[in-house]
Design a protein around this motif. Sequence first.
Motif, PDB file in Angstrom:
ATOM      1  N   THR A 186       0.834  -1.193   0.000  1.00  0.00           N
ATOM      2  CA  THR A 186       0.000   0.000   0.000  1.00  0.00           C
ATOM      3  C   THR A 186       0.871   1.245   0.000  1.00  0.00           C
ATOM      4  OG1 THR A 186      -1.913   1.056   1.045  1.00  0.00           O
ATOM      5  CG2 THR A 186      -0.217   0.187   2.512  1.00  0.00           C
ATOM      6  N   GLU A 187       0.218   2.382  -0.134  1.00  0.00           N
ATOM      7  CA  GLU A 187       0.916   3.654  -0.048  1.00  0.00           C
ATOM      8  C   GLU A 187       0.159   4.486   0.985  1.00  0.00           C
ATOM      9  OE1 GLU A 187       0.354   5.014  -4.126  1.00  0.00           O
ATOM     10  OE2 GLU A 187      -1.544   5.910  -3.555  1.00  0.00           O
ATOM     11  N   PRO A 188       0.832   5.371   1.692  1.00  0.00           N
ATOM     12  CA  PRO A 188       0.173   6.078   2.788  1.00  0.00           C
ATOM     13  C   PRO A 188      -0.658   7.269   2.310  1.00  0.00           C
ATOM     14  CG  PRO A 188       2.509   6.586   2.759  1.00  0.00           C
ATOM     15  CD  PRO A 188       2.269   5.675   1.606  1.00  0.00           C
ATOM     16  N   THR A 189      -1.567   7.013   1.394  1.00  0.00           N
ATOM     17  CA  THR A 189      -2.475   8.068   0.925  1.00  0.00           C
ATOM     18  C   THR A 189      -3.899   7.661   1.294  1.00  0.00           C
ATOM     19  OG1 THR A 189      -2.805   6.978  -1.195  1.00  0.00           O
ATOM     20  CG2 THR A 189      -1.004   8.569  -1.079  1.00  0.00           C
ATOM     21  N   PRO A 190      -4.832   8.614   1.332  1.00  0.00           N
ATOM     22  CA  PRO A 190      -6.224   8.256   1.642  1.00  0.00           C
ATOM     23  C   PRO A 190      -6.786   7.221   0.655  1.00  0.00           C
ATOM     24  CG  PRO A 190      -5.920  10.625   1.806  1.00  0.00           C
ATOM     25  CD  PRO A 190      -4.639  10.076   1.246  1.00  0.00           C
ATOM     26  N   GLN A 222      -0.037   9.682   7.716  1.00  0.00           N
ATOM     27  CA  GLN A 222       0.408   8.532   8.502  1.00  0.00           C
ATOM     28  C   GLN A 222      -0.749   7.602   8.881  1.00  0.00           C
ATOM     29  OE1 GLN A 222       3.872   7.948   9.202  1.00  0.00           O
ATOM     30  NE2 GLN A 222       3.790   9.422   7.511  1.00  0.00           N
ATOM     31  N   GLU A 223      -1.912   7.865   8.292  1.00  0.00           N
ATOM     32  CA  GLU A 223      -3.114   7.104   8.669  1.00  0.00           C
ATOM     33  C   GLU A 223      -2.963   5.594   8.517  1.00  0.00           C
ATOM     34  OE1 GLU A 223      -6.316   7.242  10.035  1.00  0.00           O
ATOM     35  OE2 GLU A 223      -5.177   8.902  10.884  1.00  0.00           O
ATOM     36  N   VAL A 224      -2.243   5.183   7.467  1.00  0.00           N
ATOM     37  CA  VAL A 224      -2.129   3.751   7.205  1.00  0.00           C
ATOM     38  C   VAL A 224      -1.426   3.024   8.361  1.00  0.00           C
ATOM     39  CG1 VAL A 224       0.019   3.864   5.864  1.00  0.00           C
ATOM     40  CG2 VAL A 224      -1.571   2.000   5.475  1.00  0.00           C
TER      41      VAL A 224
END
Lengths: 284, 119
Positions: A186-190, A222-224
């Motif tokens: 994954t990537e740390p984007t919404p 940093q949500e992920v």
Amino acid sequence: MIISVASGKGGTGKTTISTNMALALGSGVEFLDCDVEEPNAHLFLKPVIERTELVTTPIPLVDLEKCTYCRKCSAICRFNAITVVSHKVLIFPELCHSCGGCMVVCPEGAITETGRELGEINFGARNGIRFINGRLRVGESMSPPLIKRVRSEADPEKVTIIDAPPGTSCPVIAAMNGADFVLMVTEPTPFGLHDLKLAVETVKLLGIPSGLVVNRSDIGDQEVFAYAEREQLPVLLTIPFERRIAEAYSQGRSIVEEFPEWKERFCELFHKIETIIQKRSTTV
Amino acid sequence: MKVAVTSKGTLLESEVDPRFGRASYILIVDTDSLSFEAMDNSANVNAFKGAGIQAATMISDKGAEVLMTGYCGPKAFATLEAAGVKVVSDISGKVLDAVTAIKEGKVSYSATPNKDGHW
């Protein structure tokens, strides 16, 4: 041991991670490119293709001499791939999911199977890495049977790395089902997180242990990482957004071959996965 | 002659539904007596795939000789052709207007589907 590399969102780095892990482990590994709609792992693994086979999927063939137009075949077909109108039986091959139901219910034994071309499967190797990919025929919409065909070639004695298609629908299930581990990239984007959540829920339903690779880990938010913690998903590797990595990728060069320090990290990634699988098999 | 007209409602005064396979209702109208049967097409509206094929089979079973609708895709068209049902597409307005037009011979039959198939 089967490790399937999936993501939810496309373009997060499934192929980058899966090919680099295969190259880091080297000889003896097996690589299956199951992203059959646009297979691209060969661009990085550069295998020599030794042979190609045509892959077909069964579709019904009706013997009108035997047919009594009873319509049991069309009644059972959930996809309306076969219909009976005024003493004619129409078959729509592109709608057929090859379940064989029409053949089973036909009281006259009037239905046999013929094939519809789905695509091809390629077999090759490079430096001891066995390579297989599927390539869907242009215009074909049904990829799961081809993915299953590619997977049927897996050698159970080997470490098998699967490059899965993006999304969370049937093709991805076909590429993950029965795996020992699903590695989510994954990537740390919404957007990345949104689709990751869907993929994680899917893997939960399949009952397969999973872990995360966060690619381009220093972009976005940093949500992920907070999500991973809540879900108790181990973050097994992070890869920063680096120009030299992007440049190597854009030229079809692998990270582990270009930057030796990454070879160790990818080997470590594999060992972490191996440990999780072993722990699970001893507790089950 | 029996004519099938896709409809948004169950009356001759209802608006023509431009969709065929997933039309709300299909009215089977007798052009001489104007008696009709309104077929609830909700099963096809929710069909996973091949709604047009199913709807085509259904109207053929009902004895319709002509289908009047807005759009007809390739699979539905092939089914109708096999069943010997003629197609008049690009129909709009009220069901009764369509029936009147065909009674007066003011329609042209389609030789090909007028909509691409979809997945």
